[in-house]
Design a protein around this motif. Structure first.
Motif, mmCIF file in Angstrom:
data_model
loop_
_atom_site.group_PDB
_atom_site.id
_atom_site.type_symbol
_atom_site.label_atom_id
_atom_site.label_comp_id
_atom_site.label_asym_id
_atom_site.label_seq_id
_atom_site.Cartn_x
_atom_site.Cartn_y
_atom_site.Cartn_z
ATOM 1 N N ALA A 34 45.022 41.158 40.776
ATOM 2 C CA ALA A 34 43.946 41.555 39.850
ATOM 3 C C ALA A 34 44.381 42.744 39.012
ATOM 4 C CB ALA A 34 42.692 41.913 40.632
ATOM 5 N N ASN A 35 43.638 42.959 37.966
ATOM 6 C CA ASN A 35 43.906 44.091 37.087
ATOM 7 C C ASN A 35 42.707 45.016 37.018
ATOM 8 O OD1 ASN A 35 45.170 45.687 35.150
ATOM 9 N ND2 ASN A 35 44.252 44.532 33.471
ATOM 10 N N ASN A 36 41.611 44.625 37.595
ATOM 11 C CA ASN A 36 40.414 45.474 37.579
ATOM 12 C C ASN A 36 39.536 45.101 38.762
ATOM 13 O OD1 ASN A 36 39.407 42.988 36.829
ATOM 14 N ND2 ASN A 36 38.764 43.615 34.805
ATOM 15 N N ASN A 37 38.398 45.796 38.872
ATOM 16 C CA ASN A 37 37.445 45.528 39.931
ATOM 17 C C ASN A 37 38.043 45.704 41.332
ATOM 18 O OD1 ASN A 37 35.055 44.828 41.102
ATOM 19 N ND2 ASN A 37 34.647 43.197 39.613
ATOM 20 N N SER A 66 42.221 37.077 40.967
ATOM 21 C CA SER A 66 41.217 36.718 41.985
ATOM 22 C C SER A 66 39.865 37.388 41.775
ATOM 23 C CB SER A 66 41.739 37.039 43.388
ATOM 24 O OG SER A 66 41.816 38.436 43.577
ATOM 25 N N THR A 67 39.820 38.472 40.984
ATOM 26 C CA THR A 67 38.540 39.183 40.819
ATOM 27 C C THR A 67 37.728 38.651 39.645
ATOM 28 O OG1 THR A 67 39.629 40.867 39.475
ATOM 29 C CG2 THR A 67 39.403 41.332 41.826
ATOM 30 N N GLY A 68 38.288 37.719 38.888
ATOM 31 C CA GLY A 68 37.571 37.195 37.722
ATOM 32 C C GLY A 68 36.632 36.063 38.111
ATOM 33 N N SER A 69 36.005 35.519 37.097
ATOM 34 C CA SER A 69 35.022 34.463 37.307
ATOM 35 C C SER A 69 35.635 33.246 38.022
ATOM 36 C CB SER A 69 34.441 34.134 35.928
ATOM 37 O OG SER A 69 33.876 32.888 35.888
ATOM 38 N N ILE A 70 36.786 32.778 37.559
ATOM 39 C CA ILE A 70 37.444 31.628 38.202
ATOM 40 C C ILE A 70 37.987 32.018 39.579
ATOM 41 C CG2 ILE A 70 39.453 30.074 38.049
ATOM 42 C CD1 ILE A 70 37.275 29.203 36.182
ATOM 43 N N GLY A 71 38.556 33.216 39.683
ATOM 44 C CA GLY A 71 39.091 33.679 40.957
ATOM 45 C C GLY A 71 38.015 33.708 42.029
ATOM 46 N N MET A 92 30.824 33.201 32.499
ATOM 47 C CA MET A 92 32.293 33.265 32.473
ATOM 48 C C MET A 92 32.733 34.681 32.119
ATOM 49 S SD MET A 92 32.921 29.795 30.220
ATOM 50 C CE MET A 92 32.036 30.367 28.776
ATOM 51 N N GLY A 93 34.041 34.913 32.130
ATOM 52 C CA GLY A 93 34.587 36.201 31.696
ATOM 53 C C GLY A 93 34.228 36.468 30.233
ATOM 54 N N ARG A 94 34.354 37.748 29.817
ATOM 55 C CA ARG A 94 33.925 38.139 28.464
ATOM 56 C C ARG A 94 34.747 37.479 27.366
ATOM 57 N NH1 ARG A 94 31.706 43.420 27.637
ATOM 58 N NH2 ARG A 94 33.566 44.154 26.554
ATOM 59 N N LYS A 98 44.305 28.741 30.148
ATOM 60 C CA LYS A 98 44.715 27.848 29.059
ATOM 61 C C LYS A 98 45.617 28.534 28.049
ATOM 62 C CE LYS A 98 40.255 27.793 28.417
ATOM 63 N NZ LYS A 98 38.960 27.163 28.181
ATOM 64 N N GLU A 99 45.442 29.878 27.870
ATOM 65 C CA GLU A 99 46.249 30.581 26.874
ATOM 66 C C GLU A 99 47.739 30.480 27.199
ATOM 67 O OE1 GLU A 99 43.759 31.990 28.648
ATOM 68 O OE2 GLU A 99 42.277 32.897 27.301
ATOM 69 N N ALA A 100 48.080 30.490 28.493
ATOM 70 C CA ALA A 100 49.487 30.390 28.898
ATOM 71 C C ALA A 100 50.091 29.067 28.414
ATOM 72 C CB ALA A 100 49.606 30.511 30.415
HETATM 73 P P1 NAD Z 1 37.854 37.018 33.870
HETATM 74 O O1 NAD Z 1 37.970 38.020 32.794
HETATM 75 O O2 NAD Z 1 36.558 36.877 34.594
HETATM 76 O O3 NAD Z 1 38.988 37.282 34.976
HETATM 77 C C1 NAD Z 1 40.327 37.485 34.636
HETATM 78 C C2 NAD Z 1 41.161 37.873 35.850
HETATM 79 O O4 NAD Z 1 42.477 38.214 35.385
HETATM 80 C C3 NAD Z 1 40.653 39.107 36.578
HETATM 81 O O5 NAD Z 1 40.957 39.008 37.960
HETATM 82 C C4 NAD Z 1 41.472 40.240 35.970
HETATM 83 O O6 NAD Z 1 41.622 41.341 36.837
HETATM 84 C C5 NAD Z 1 42.803 39.564 35.728
HETATM 85 N N1 NAD Z 1 43.526 40.148 34.590
HETATM 86 C C6 NAD Z 1 43.008 40.466 33.374
HETATM 87 N N2 NAD Z 1 43.960 40.980 32.574
HETATM 88 C C7 NAD Z 1 45.107 40.985 33.305
HETATM 89 C C8 NAD Z 1 46.448 41.393 33.033
HETATM 90 N N3 NAD Z 1 46.781 41.932 31.859
HETATM 91 N N4 NAD Z 1 47.373 41.239 34.002
HETATM 92 C C9 NAD Z 1 47.041 40.722 35.199
HETATM 93 N N5 NAD Z 1 45.786 40.319 35.518
HETATM 94 C C10 NAD Z 1 44.841 40.443 34.581
HETATM 95 O O7 NAD Z 1 38.275 35.612 33.237
HETATM 96 P P2 NAD Z 1 37.807 34.156 33.665
HETATM 97 O O8 NAD Z 1 36.565 33.791 32.946
HETATM 98 O O9 NAD Z 1 37.879 33.992 35.142
HETATM 99 O O10 NAD Z 1 38.951 33.273 32.979
HETATM 100 C C11 NAD Z 1 40.262 33.201 33.528
HETATM 101 C C12 NAD Z 1 41.024 32.099 32.806
HETATM 102 O O11 NAD Z 1 40.401 30.858 33.098
HETATM 103 C C13 NAD Z 1 41.005 32.230 31.274
HETATM 104 O O12 NAD Z 1 42.216 31.822 30.766
HETATM 105 C C14 NAD Z 1 39.901 31.274 30.860
HETATM 106 O O13 NAD Z 1 40.123 30.743 29.563
HETATM 107 C C15 NAD Z 1 40.022 30.193 31.911
HETATM 108 N N6 NAD Z 1 38.766 29.456 32.138
HETATM 109 C C16 NAD Z 1 37.676 30.102 32.601
HETATM 110 C C17 NAD Z 1 36.484 29.415 32.802
HETATM 111 C C18 NAD Z 1 35.270 30.100 33.355
HETATM 112 O O14 NAD Z 1 34.273 29.423 33.621
HETATM 113 N N7 NAD Z 1 35.263 31.396 33.558
HETATM 114 C C19 NAD Z 1 36.431 28.041 32.498
HETATM 115 C C20 NAD Z 1 37.575 27.410 32.026
HETATM 116 C C21 NAD Z 1 38.747 28.114 31.846
#
Ligand code: NAD
Ligand code: MG
Length: 395
Positions: free
Chosen positions: A35-38, A9-14, A210-212, A126-128
């Protein structure tokens, strides 16, 4: 009301998901966040959305969050820790939909748990899917889970499919999928300068924030490679029927080419709240908060073929999907290790495809018929990539 669990939930998509959810408080109840950070952001999300459960990876972080919530007088939120808890919250009976937005292989088991439990799976991670492939699709079919793509391209393709389309079906009348790609920050960079690009340059995407990890993947175009594999699985297509098209403006998010010559495209501003809102509201529609598309300011749409010499990761992904079995898991794991080493300044940008190529050449893929086989391939590729990178670092 739909009970929602947001993995990551703390990431870009979350964050974008919670932004959409907050616009429709009458429709969603946030049951679990993970989440795992932030921690600060997670704490704020707890106060705002009052989830029933929160999961952090580490117990020490969980303890910090418990104390902060106690101090704020919030006692109804149960703070859990550990990877097993991720799976548990994804399967809760009060959860109807799971946003799979953890980055990388770490999201596999909880996403799979949601699919097995028959939840509506909103798939960003998508990696899953790339790792577990047909195994994942078979679990979805078996449980009757709904699988809705969040990746903007796959969401676009889904929208261009027949109205009653469900992920995994073979859509009749489809000739090709045209998967659009922005080309990332290095589309025009002289090839001999790629060796010196920095992580900061690689994560500065021209159109999306997006995320790094996914940002580096966009710069190498491994992101598009993973998306080719994702498209083959979600839409039951052979890889030779998925064509990558570079489209600089990121206005068309992908297209479906039908046998009668019709090409359907989905367009919109480059804002992930659009595919997120589409999937959440499906089969209906509601507001996402995104700006309406202004075609007069876009003015022009360009298309070009990808250059294989510039983007070797794209060919590697096609090789992996053709090799099948555990090869996509090997590709994905090698890429995750190489990208994080690049982000830590341990290797050069051009070492990323080199590392993946090495892993794919030195590990024989097996059948991906059990989750253990997939996880074994993932581990093997990680250790092979790490030793290769250690050798690169000393030389
Ligand atoms: P992000 O790095 O911004 O966020 C990742 C989230 O996962 C964070 O809440 C983090 O705390 C959590 N996390 C990270 N490592 C973890 C672990 N080992 N165990 C549990 N939680 C963990 O990433 P994002 O950009 O939001 O992308 C998330 C997924 O969505 C990716 O698979 C990415 O390919 C996909 N995606 C993202 C976008 C985008 O616009 N950001 C677009 C299409 C697809
Ligand atoms: Mg995408």
């Amino acid at each position: 009301m739909e009970g929602i669990c947001i993995l990551g939930s703390t990431g870009s998509i979350g964050v974008s998901t919670l932004d959409v959810v907050a616009r429709h408080p009458d429709l969603y109840r946030v049951v679990a966040l993970t989440a795992n950070n932030n921690l600060d952001r997670l704490y704020e999300q707890c106060l705002r959305f009052q989830p029933r459960f929160v999961v952090l990876l580490g117990e020490s972080q969980a303890e910090v969050l418990r104390r902060r919530l106690d101090a704020a007088g919030v006692s109804e939120i149960e703070v859990l820790s550990g990877t097993r808890s991720l799976e548990e919250v994804a399967m809760l009976p009060e959860v109807d939909g799971v946003m799979a937005a953890i980055v990388g292989a770490a999201g596999l088991l909880p996403t799979l748990a949601a699919a097995r439990a028959g939840k509506t799976v909103y798939l960003a991670n998508k990696e899953a899917l790339v790792m577990s492939g047909q195994l994942f699709m078979a679990e979805v079919a078996k449980s009757g889970a709904k699988l809705l793509p969040i990746d903007s391209e796959h969401n676009a393709i889904f929208q261009c499919m027949p109205a009653d389309y469900r992920a995994g079906q073979m859509a009749s009348g489809v000739r090709r999928i045209l998967l659009t790609a922005s080309g990332g920050p290095f589309l025009r960079k002289p090839l001999d300068e790629l060796v010196d690009v920095t992580p900061e340059q690689a994560i500065a995407h021209p159109n999306w924030v997006m995320g790094r990890k996914i940002s580096v993947d966009s710069a190498t175009m491994m992101n598009k490679g993973l998306e080719v594999i994702e498209a083959c699985l979600l839409f039951n297509m052979r890889p030779d029927r998925v064509q990558v098209v570079i489209h600089r403006q990121s206005v068309i998010h992908s297209m479906v080419d039908y046998v009668d010559g019709t090409v359907l495209a989905q367009m919109g501003s480059p804002d992930m709240r659009i595919p997120i809102a589409h999937a959440l509201a499906w089969p209906g529609r509601f507001e996402s908060g995104a700006e309406p598309l202004d075609l007069f300011s876009v003015r022009q749409l360009d298309f070009e073929a990808p250059d294989e010499a510039r983007f070797p990761c794209l060919s590697l992904a096609y090789d992996a999907v053709r090799a099948a079995g555990t090869m996509p898991a090997i590709l994905n794991a090698a890429n995750e290790v190489a990208v994080s080493s690049f982000l830590e300044n341990k290797i050069r940008f051009t070492h990323i495809p080199e590392t993946i190529k090495h892993c794919m050449a030195s590990i024989a893929p097996g059948p991906a018929d059990t989750i253990e086989a997939v996880l074994d391939a993932d581990r093997m590729a990680r250790s092979t990539a790490e030793s290769y990178i250690n050798r690169l670092a000393v030389s």
